[in-house]
Design a protein around this motif. Structure first.
Motif, PDB file in Angstrom:
ATOM      1  N   MET A 206      -3.091  25.582  -8.987  1.00  0.00           N
ATOM      2  CA  MET A 206      -2.089  25.553  -7.927  1.00  0.00           C
ATOM      3  C   MET A 206      -1.766  24.116  -7.532  1.00  0.00           C
ATOM      4  SD  MET A 206      -0.499  28.007  -6.282  1.00  0.00           S
ATOM      5  CE  MET A 206       0.196  28.587  -4.725  1.00  0.00           C
ATOM      6  N   LEU A 207      -2.784  23.285  -7.417  1.00  0.00           N
ATOM      7  CA  LEU A 207      -2.557  21.874  -7.082  1.00  0.00           C
ATOM      8  C   LEU A 207      -1.736  21.186  -8.156  1.00  0.00           C
ATOM      9  CD1 LEU A 207      -6.145  20.966  -5.772  1.00  0.00           C
ATOM     10  CD2 LEU A 207      -4.125  21.561  -4.425  1.00  0.00           C
ATOM     11  N   ALA A 208      -2.008  21.526  -9.412  1.00  0.00           N
ATOM     12  CA  ALA A 208      -1.227  20.940 -10.505  1.00  0.00           C
ATOM     13  C   ALA A 208       0.231  21.374 -10.417  1.00  0.00           C
ATOM     14  CB  ALA A 208      -1.828  21.355 -11.849  1.00  0.00           C
ATOM     15  N   MET A 209       0.480  22.615 -10.037  1.00  0.00           N
ATOM     16  CA  MET A 209       1.860  23.077  -9.893  1.00  0.00           C
ATOM     17  C   MET A 209       2.560  22.363  -8.741  1.00  0.00           C
ATOM     18  SD  MET A 209       1.504  27.189 -10.642  1.00  0.00           S
ATOM     19  CE  MET A 209       3.287  27.452 -10.643  1.00  0.00           C
ATOM     20  N   PHE A 210       1.826  22.090  -7.664  1.00  0.00           N
ATOM     21  CA  PHE A 210       2.413  21.329  -6.565  1.00  0.00           C
ATOM     22  C   PHE A 210       2.911  19.965  -7.042  1.00  0.00           C
ATOM     23  CE2 PHE A 210      -0.529  23.623  -3.351  1.00  0.00           C
ATOM     24  CZ  PHE A 210       0.413  24.630  -3.206  1.00  0.00           C
ATOM     25  N   VAL A 211       2.134  19.348  -7.914  1.00  0.00           N
ATOM     26  CA  VAL A 211       2.431  17.969  -8.336  1.00  0.00           C
ATOM     27  C   VAL A 211       3.441  17.931  -9.472  1.00  0.00           C
ATOM     28  CG1 VAL A 211       1.421  15.871  -9.309  1.00  0.00           C
ATOM     29  CG2 VAL A 211       0.150  17.175  -7.586  1.00  0.00           C
ATOM     30  N   PHE A 212       3.297  18.807 -10.442  1.00  0.00           N
ATOM     31  CA  PHE A 212       4.044  18.656 -11.687  1.00  0.00           C
ATOM     32  C   PHE A 212       5.214  19.622 -11.867  1.00  0.00           C
ATOM     33  CE2 PHE A 212      -0.312  17.166 -12.730  1.00  0.00           C
ATOM     34  CZ  PHE A 212      -0.004  15.848 -13.013  1.00  0.00           C
ATOM     35  N   VAL A 213       5.325  20.635 -11.005  1.00  0.00           N
ATOM     36  CA  VAL A 213       6.437  21.590 -11.140  1.00  0.00           C
ATOM     37  C   VAL A 213       7.465  21.290 -10.052  1.00  0.00           C
ATOM     38  CG1 VAL A 213       7.114  24.022 -11.119  1.00  0.00           C
ATOM     39  CG2 VAL A 213       4.910  23.343 -12.100  1.00  0.00           C
ATOM     40  N   PRO A 214       8.610  20.744 -10.405  1.00  0.00           N
ATOM     41  CA  PRO A 214       9.624  20.382  -9.398  1.00  0.00           C
ATOM     42  C   PRO A 214      10.067  21.603  -8.581  1.00  0.00           C
ATOM     43  CG  PRO A 214      10.162  19.442 -11.542  1.00  0.00           C
ATOM     44  CD  PRO A 214       9.030  20.389 -11.767  1.00  0.00           C
ATOM     45  N   GLY A 215      10.091  21.436  -7.272  1.00  0.00           N
ATOM     46  CA  GLY A 215      10.574  22.479  -6.382  1.00  0.00           C
ATOM     47  C   GLY A 215       9.546  23.529  -6.007  1.00  0.00           C
ATOM     48  N   PHE A 216       8.391  23.510  -6.661  1.00  0.00           N
ATOM     49  CA  PHE A 216       7.414  24.558  -6.370  1.00  0.00           C
ATOM     50  C   PHE A 216       6.836  24.402  -4.965  1.00  0.00           C
ATOM     51  CE2 PHE A 216       2.975  26.135  -6.469  1.00  0.00           C
ATOM     52  CZ  PHE A 216       3.246  27.471  -6.650  1.00  0.00           C
ATOM     53  N   TRP A 217       6.564  23.180  -4.542  1.00  0.00           N
ATOM     54  CA  TRP A 217       6.014  22.959  -3.209  1.00  0.00           C
ATOM     55  C   TRP A 217       6.967  23.478  -2.136  1.00  0.00           C
ATOM     56  CZ3 TRP A 217       1.953  22.229  -0.353  1.00  0.00           C
ATOM     57  CH2 TRP A 217       2.094  21.728   0.946  1.00  0.00           C
ATOM     58  N   ASP A 218       8.276  23.249  -2.307  1.00  0.00           N
ATOM     59  CA  ASP A 218       9.252  23.743  -1.335  1.00  0.00           C
ATOM     60  C   ASP A 218       9.238  25.266  -1.272  1.00  0.00           C
ATOM     61  OD1 ASP A 218      10.044  21.136  -0.788  1.00  0.00           O
ATOM     62  OD2 ASP A 218      11.628  21.161  -2.307  1.00  0.00           O
ATOM     63  N   GLY A 219       9.135  25.907  -2.444  1.00  0.00           N
ATOM     64  CA  GLY A 219       9.054  27.366  -2.448  1.00  0.00           C
ATOM     65  C   GLY A 219       7.797  27.873  -1.772  1.00  0.00           C
ATOM     66  N   PHE A 220       6.686  27.177  -1.955  1.00  0.00           N
ATOM     67  CA  PHE A 220       5.431  27.557  -1.318  1.00  0.00           C
ATOM     68  C   PHE A 220       5.545  27.440   0.199  1.00  0.00           C
ATOM     69  CE2 PHE A 220       1.225  26.465   0.367  1.00  0.00           C
ATOM     70  CZ  PHE A 220       0.461  27.518  -0.122  1.00  0.00           C
ATOM     71  N   VAL A 221       6.148  26.356   0.677  1.00  0.00           N
ATOM     72  CA  VAL A 221       6.319  26.167   2.119  1.00  0.00           C
ATOM     73  C   VAL A 221       7.224  27.246   2.695  1.00  0.00           C
ATOM     74  CG1 VAL A 221       7.269  24.619   3.872  1.00  0.00           C
ATOM     75  CG2 VAL A 221       5.865  23.693   2.022  1.00  0.00           C
ATOM     76  N   ARG A 222       8.296  27.577   1.988  1.00  0.00           N
ATOM     77  CA  ARG A 222       9.188  28.639   2.470  1.00  0.00           C
ATOM     78  C   ARG A 222       8.445  29.965   2.590  1.00  0.00           C
ATOM     79  NH1 ARG A 222      12.909  26.273  -1.141  1.00  0.00           N
ATOM     80  NH2 ARG A 222      12.447  27.905  -2.680  1.00  0.00           N
ATOM     81  N   SER A 223       7.587  30.259   1.613  1.00  0.00           N
ATOM     82  CA  SER A 223       6.842  31.513   1.668  1.00  0.00           C
ATOM     83  C   SER A 223       5.853  31.513   2.832  1.00  0.00           C
ATOM     84  CB  SER A 223       6.108  31.744   0.343  1.00  0.00           C
ATOM     85  OG  SER A 223       5.027  30.835   0.179  1.00  0.00           O
ATOM     86  N   MET A 224       5.250  30.367   3.129  1.00  0.00           N
ATOM     87  CA  MET A 224       4.337  30.285   4.261  1.00  0.00           C
ATOM     88  C   MET A 224       5.079  30.491   5.580  1.00  0.00           C
ATOM     89  SD  MET A 224       1.194  29.896   3.328  1.00  0.00           S
ATOM     90  CE  MET A 224       0.481  29.338   4.867  1.00  0.00           C
ATOM     91  N   LEU A 225       6.251  29.900   5.709  1.00  0.00           N
ATOM     92  CA  LEU A 225       7.046  30.073   6.926  1.00  0.00           C
ATOM     93  C   LEU A 225       7.470  31.529   7.086  1.00  0.00           C
ATOM     94  CD1 LEU A 225       9.271  26.849   6.763  1.00  0.00           C
ATOM     95  CD2 LEU A 225       7.273  27.272   8.219  1.00  0.00           C
ATOM     96  N   LEU A 226       7.784  32.186   5.969  1.00  0.00           N
ATOM     97  CA  LEU A 226       8.156  33.592   6.025  1.00  0.00           C
ATOM     98  C   LEU A 226       6.984  34.446   6.499  1.00  0.00           C
ATOM     99  CD1 LEU A 226      10.428  35.644   5.353  1.00  0.00           C
ATOM    100  CD2 LEU A 226       9.385  35.863   3.090  1.00  0.00           C
ATOM    101  N   LEU A 227       5.776  34.143   6.002  1.00  0.00           N
ATOM    102  CA  LEU A 227       4.594  34.877   6.434  1.00  0.00           C
ATOM    103  C   LEU A 227       4.302  34.644   7.913  1.00  0.00           C
ATOM    104  CD1 LEU A 227       2.128  34.405   3.433  1.00  0.00           C
ATOM    105  CD2 LEU A 227       3.300  36.491   4.123  1.00  0.00           C
ATOM    106  N   LEU A 228       4.471  33.414   8.371  1.00  0.00           N
ATOM    107  CA  LEU A 228       4.231  33.113   9.780  1.00  0.00           C
ATOM    108  C   LEU A 228       5.229  33.842  10.676  1.00  0.00           C
ATOM    109  CD1 LEU A 228       3.487  29.274   9.591  1.00  0.00           C
ATOM    110  CD2 LEU A 228       1.858  31.123  10.011  1.00  0.00           C
ATOM    111  N   ARG A 229       6.437  34.051  10.160  1.00  0.00           N
ATOM    112  CA  ARG A 229       7.469  34.710  10.962  1.00  0.00           C
ATOM    113  C   ARG A 229       7.329  36.228  10.945  1.00  0.00           C
ATOM    114  NH1 ARG A 229      12.844  36.184   9.797  1.00  0.00           N
ATOM    115  NH2 ARG A 229      12.696  35.213   7.748  1.00  0.00           N
ATOM    116  N   LEU A 230       6.994  36.787   9.791  1.00  0.00           N
ATOM    117  CA  LEU A 230       6.974  38.242   9.647  1.00  0.00           C
ATOM    118  C   LEU A 230       5.565  38.827   9.633  1.00  0.00           C
ATOM    119  CD1 LEU A 230       9.742  38.689   6.920  1.00  0.00           C
ATOM    120  CD2 LEU A 230       9.974  38.822   9.411  1.00  0.00           C
TER     121      LEU A 230
END
Length: 317
Positions: free
Chosen positions: A219-243
């Motif tokens: 997962m850490l490697a995907m954060f660093v080396f996969v463009p846009g993955f970190w943003d998608g992860f943050v969006r999913s966390m915000l969705l969980l916090l909201r719902l």
């Protein structure tokens, strides 16, 4: 030349062999029996779609809504062998079912070496890993329980590293499951260090923390080396916090059952299920009290009870 194995070593080897054989045979028979039956388009379809898109090179959380990427990437990789269709996905799921049974039986053999008893436990665990598209939750729970047992039996640096790696890898499949595993295994580590008066607890904690980083490495490697993955992860966390992460549902207490209109078989099934729902209210408090009162020399002998209690209490969420 090596010395002949002791009876205890031979018993351990037989129990491990039985665990491996039963896990493989049960998963195979179960798949051959119901592997082509029924399709849950909502839940199983969600897993199938994510696996299909991951197999085409898309990234979970970034390119499509999903759980954490571990299950999709693993099933997509196994799909190269078993096929990318729905039956290929179910063959991949059968592999995880077999792994879950293996971890469960490796933990259960601490309580019994009797082949008949282990077989009965394996049947219960095998039917518990249902429905098929939710097999990951049960398999990862059994893996965490096995890691906790290993940690309590022999709390050396290698097993602290293993426990941390298990927690980190579980989080790659589900961040909530990883949180349960990490907190539960840390509680077992801390209680073991306190009861045993371990002087090298800081080194053990370092091994545990290093294991978490190692297990969560994909997962850490995907954060660093996969463009846009970190943003998608943050969006999913915000969705969980909201719902929220769970859908609220009433606990199935026996006195809340509505049996009107059910035939005898269906009513008996509802009553049996409600009785199962009572088990945590009996087993977990007793296990927790026993764990709190346990002496250091009891930890290895009762490791299965203590690991199952701590991790089971967290997994109830």
């Amino acid at each position: 030349m090596s010395l002949p194995e002791s009876p205890a070593d031979r018993s351990t080897a037989r129990a491990r062999l039985l665990a491996c054989a039963f896990a493989a045979v049960f998963a195979l028979i179960w798949h051959l029996w119901v592997g082509d039956a029924h399709l849950n388009a909502a839940e199983e379809g969600y897993l199938w779609y994510g696996t299909w898109r991951a197999g085409l090179g898309e990234v979970p959380l970034r390119d499509f809504q999903s759980y954490d990427p571990g299950r999709y990437l693993a099933c997509a990789a196994l799909g190269k062998v078993f096929g990318s269709g729905i039956l290929g996905l179910r063959r991949s799921i059968a592999v995880f079912q077999g792994l879950g049974l293996l971890f469960g039986l490796l933990a259960a053999r601490r309580a019994t070496r009797c082949p008949a008893t282990l077989t009965a436990i394996g049947l219960v665990l095998g039917f518990w890993l249902f429905p098929r598209h939710k097999v990951f939750e049960g398999t990862l729970a059994l893996c965490a329980t096995w890691a906790g047992v290993c940690l309590l039996e022999k709390p050396d640096a290698r097993r602290h590293l293993l426990a941390g790696a298990v927690a980190g890898l579980i989080a790659f499949f589900g961040r909530n499951l990883g949180a349960y595993a990490a907190v539960g295994l840390f509680v077992l580590f801390a209680a073991s260090a306190w009861k045993r008066r371990e002087r090298g607890w800081a080194r053990s904690f370092g091994a545990f923390a290093g294991g978490v980083v190692l297990g969560y490495g994909p997962m850490l490697a995907m954060f660093v080396f996969v463009p846009g993955f970190w943003d998608g992860f943050v969006r999913s966390m915000l969705l969980l916090l909201r719902l929220g992460a769970n859908i609220d549902s009433p606990w199935l207490f026996p006195w809340r059952l509505e049996l009107a209109g059910l035939n005898a078989r269906a009513a008996a099934g509802e009553v049996a299920l409600a009785c199962v729902y009572l088990v945590p209210f009996v087993a977990l408090p007793l296990g927790a009290w026993r764990f709190l009162c346990a002496r250091a020399d009891e930890l290895p002998r009762r490791a299965l009870v203590f690991s199952g209690t701590v991790l089971g209490a967290l997994w109830l969420h």
